[in-house]
Scaffold this motif. Structure first.
Motif, PDB file in Angstrom:
ATOM      1  N   GLY A 228      22.312 -10.986  -2.348  1.00  0.00           N
ATOM      2  CA  GLY A 228      22.350 -11.961  -1.275  1.00  0.00           C
ATOM      3  C   GLY A 228      23.673 -12.698  -1.227  1.00  0.00           C
ATOM      4  O   GLY A 228      24.616 -12.386  -1.953  1.00  0.00           O
ATOM      5  N   ALA A 229      23.733 -13.713  -0.365  1.00  0.00           N
ATOM      6  CA  ALA A 229      24.940 -14.517  -0.211  1.00  0.00           C
ATOM      7  C   ALA A 229      25.298 -15.192  -1.533  1.00  0.00           C
ATOM      8  O   ALA A 229      24.426 -15.692  -2.248  1.00  0.00           O
ATOM      9  CB  ALA A 229      24.726 -15.569   0.868  1.00  0.00           C
TER      10      ALA A 229
ATOM     11  N   THR B 217      26.400  -7.418   0.083  1.00  0.00           N
ATOM     12  CA  THR B 217      26.132  -7.929   1.432  1.00  0.00           C
ATOM     13  C   THR B 217      27.041  -7.277   2.469  1.00  0.00           C
ATOM     14  O   THR B 217      26.638  -7.093   3.621  1.00  0.00           O
ATOM     15  CB  THR B 217      26.318  -9.454   1.472  1.00  0.00           C
ATOM     16  N   MET B 218      28.266  -6.914   2.080  1.00  0.00           N
ATOM     17  CA  MET B 218      29.167  -6.250   3.027  1.00  0.00           C
ATOM     18  C   MET B 218      28.586  -4.916   3.477  1.00  0.00           C
ATOM     19  O   MET B 218      28.625  -4.566   4.663  1.00  0.00           O
ATOM     20  CB  MET B 218      30.542  -6.016   2.390  1.00  0.00           C
ATOM     21  N   LEU B 219      28.012  -4.182   2.545  1.00  0.00           N
ATOM     22  CA  LEU B 219      27.434  -2.876   2.883  1.00  0.00           C
ATOM     23  C   LEU B 219      26.137  -3.037   3.665  1.00  0.00           C
ATOM     24  O   LEU B 219      25.838  -2.222   4.549  1.00  0.00           O
ATOM     25  CB  LEU B 219      27.191  -2.071   1.611  1.00  0.00           C
ATOM     26  N   THR B 220      25.371  -4.066   3.354  1.00  0.00           N
ATOM     27  CA  THR B 220      24.143  -4.314   4.113  1.00  0.00           C
ATOM     28  C   THR B 220      24.468  -4.566   5.577  1.00  0.00           C
ATOM     29  O   THR B 220      23.826  -4.021   6.484  1.00  0.00           O
ATOM     30  CB  THR B 220      23.378  -5.512   3.526  1.00  0.00           C
ATOM     31  N   ASP B 221      25.490  -5.378   5.817  1.00  0.00           N
ATOM     32  CA  ASP B 221      25.907  -5.653   7.193  1.00  0.00           C
ATOM     33  C   ASP B 221      26.412  -4.395   7.874  1.00  0.00           C
ATOM     34  O   ASP B 221      26.098  -4.134   9.045  1.00  0.00           O
ATOM     35  CB  ASP B 221      26.991  -6.732   7.188  1.00  0.00           C
TER      36      ASP B 221
ATOM     37  N   GLY C 129      22.536 -14.985   9.221  1.00  0.00           N
ATOM     38  CA  GLY C 129      22.369 -15.764  10.440  1.00  0.00           C
ATOM     39  C   GLY C 129      23.576 -16.598  10.815  1.00  0.00           C
ATOM     40  O   GLY C 129      23.617 -17.177  11.903  1.00  0.00           O
ATOM     41  N   THR C 130      24.567 -16.675   9.927  1.00  0.00           N
ATOM     42  CA  THR C 130      25.801 -17.391  10.229  1.00  0.00           C
ATOM     43  C   THR C 130      26.896 -16.388  10.573  1.00  0.00           C
ATOM     44  O   THR C 130      26.784 -15.195  10.275  1.00  0.00           O
ATOM     45  CB  THR C 130      26.263 -18.246   9.041  1.00  0.00           C
ATOM     46  N   GLU C 131      27.973 -16.877  11.193  1.00  0.00           N
ATOM     47  CA  GLU C 131      29.085 -15.981  11.511  1.00  0.00           C
ATOM     48  C   GLU C 131      29.670 -15.370  10.241  1.00  0.00           C
ATOM     49  O   GLU C 131      30.015 -14.194  10.205  1.00  0.00           O
ATOM     50  CB  GLU C 131      30.170 -16.739  12.276  1.00  0.00           C
ATOM     51  N   GLU C 132      29.744 -16.197   9.176  1.00  0.00           N
ATOM     52  CA  GLU C 132      30.304 -15.711   7.913  1.00  0.00           C
ATOM     53  C   GLU C 132      29.364 -14.756   7.193  1.00  0.00           C
ATOM     54  O   GLU C 132      29.729 -14.160   6.181  1.00  0.00           O
ATOM     55  CB  GLU C 132      30.642 -16.882   6.993  1.00  0.00           C
ATOM     56  N   GLY C 133      28.149 -14.622   7.700  1.00  0.00           N
ATOM     57  CA  GLY C 133      27.190 -13.687   7.134  1.00  0.00           C
ATOM     58  C   GLY C 133      27.403 -12.260   7.599  1.00  0.00           C
ATOM     59  O   GLY C 133      26.646 -11.360   7.217  1.00  0.00           O
ATOM     60  N   THR C 134      28.441 -12.039   8.414  1.00  0.00           N
ATOM     61  CA  THR C 134      28.824 -10.699   8.839  1.00  0.00           C
ATOM     62  C   THR C 134      30.217 -10.383   8.290  1.00  0.00           C
ATOM     63  O   THR C 134      31.009 -11.291   8.020  1.00  0.00           O
ATOM     64  CB  THR C 134      28.864 -10.566  10.374  1.00  0.00           C
TER      65      THR C 134
END
Length: 301
Positions: A54-55, A33-37, A279-284
């Motif tokens: 995913g998360a 997920t880090m690389l996706t962002d 969609g959350t702040e922690e999702g970035t």
């Protein structure tokens, strides 16, 4: 046997014709997920981006599905963290060498700056994203690779990278300011597994993980007892679970401390090998880093 089946499936799919999508965008696949962002920040509207994980997904244990193999086959570029983080995908990536543009970001970092490990297959700790300076290098590598594959949009990738580099610099400054409020003697971070060594090195934390660098290494009774003694001796106020690791390991550690007539809180859940929900702040990446630092500092004060 499962690994063999996946490789056979990959070989059969790879023999098919690759029909390009009508939108003409560069097709990019990422693992974590880090690389996706990160690729989303740099590639923007010019890439068709798909992340495999995913998360809350543990990349150490992640196995490719049939759908994953199809995504990898159809991609123009594949970005993965490397340094054996995605241990169960290594065989697939090796099969693709010379046939697909696969980019192992961690393996492009200067080896002399990495943390060695005698207990992990790659001999380096793969959790490099917890050093913001390394993630800045990731952003530059992604920019260069996208620009080579899609020179028409190279200027856009370069501008996006410049903007993101500034955001990462601001993140670094904010993180240092928050950590400065925590006395050095309280900077002992006990977590479920050794994912935070780069964080510790960058910000002067002593980091102790109940499990090893890979979550495939399980903690035993002796590990729990030894770490419980360490917590008591150092009067550590809080320990932390991780979003991608089962809670039971840290809960067992907490109970071991309590059984010796001492108390230790579970200070919260940290994001280690995966970001939060989309969609959350922690999702970035930036939001995750801020959340982790605030959670750690507030719990240990």
């Amino acid at each position: 046997m499962k690994k063999f089946i996946v490789l056979i499936l990959f070989a059969s799919v790879f023999g098919c014709n690759n029909a390009p999508e009508d939108n003409g965008k560069l097709k990019v696949v990422t693992t974590t997920t880090m690389l996706t962002d990160l690729v989303f920040e740099i590639g923007g509207e010019h890439v068709s981006l798909q992340g495999l994980m995913g998360a809350g997904v543990d990349p150490h244990l992640y196995k490719a599905s049939e759908g994953d193999v199809s995504k990898l086959y159809e991609a123009d570029i594949i970005f993965y963290s490397g340094l054996h983080l995605e241990g169960k995908l290594v065989d697939i990536f090796e099969k693709m060498e010379g046939q697909k543009n696969t980019v192992s970001l961690g393996d492009k970092l200067p080896k002399q700056e990495l943390i060695s490990s005698a207990y992990f297959a790659s001999n380096y700790d793969p959790h490099v994203w917890f050093n913001i300076q390394f993630f800045k290098q990731f952003a530059q590598i992604v920019t260069d690779e996208l620009s080579k594959a899609d020179p028409e949009n190279a200027e856009s990738y370069s501008q996006n990278n410049q903007d993101y580099q500034k955001k990462l610099d601001a993140l670094e400054s904010e993180v240092k300011a928050i950590i400065a409020t925590l006395p050095p003697e309280k900077r002992i971070l006990v977590t479920a597994h050794d994912a935070f060594n780069y964080f510790g090195k960058a910000y002067d934390f002593q980091v102790v993980g109940l499990q090893g660098i890979s979550t495939a290494t399980e903690a035993g009774v002796k590990d729990v007892q030894n770490l419980s003694e360490f917590i008591i001796q150092n009067n550590i106020k809080a320990i932390f679970v991780e979003s991608s690791v089962p809670r039971r390991t840290i809960e067992a550690l907490q109970q071991a401390v309590l059984s010796k007539n001492h108390e230790v809180e579970i200070g919260g859940s940290l994001y280690s090998d995966a970001l939060g929900d989309p969609g959350t702040e922690e999702g970035t990446y930036i939001g995750m880093f801020k959340y982790n630092v605030n959670t750690i500092v507030n719990a240990l004060k």
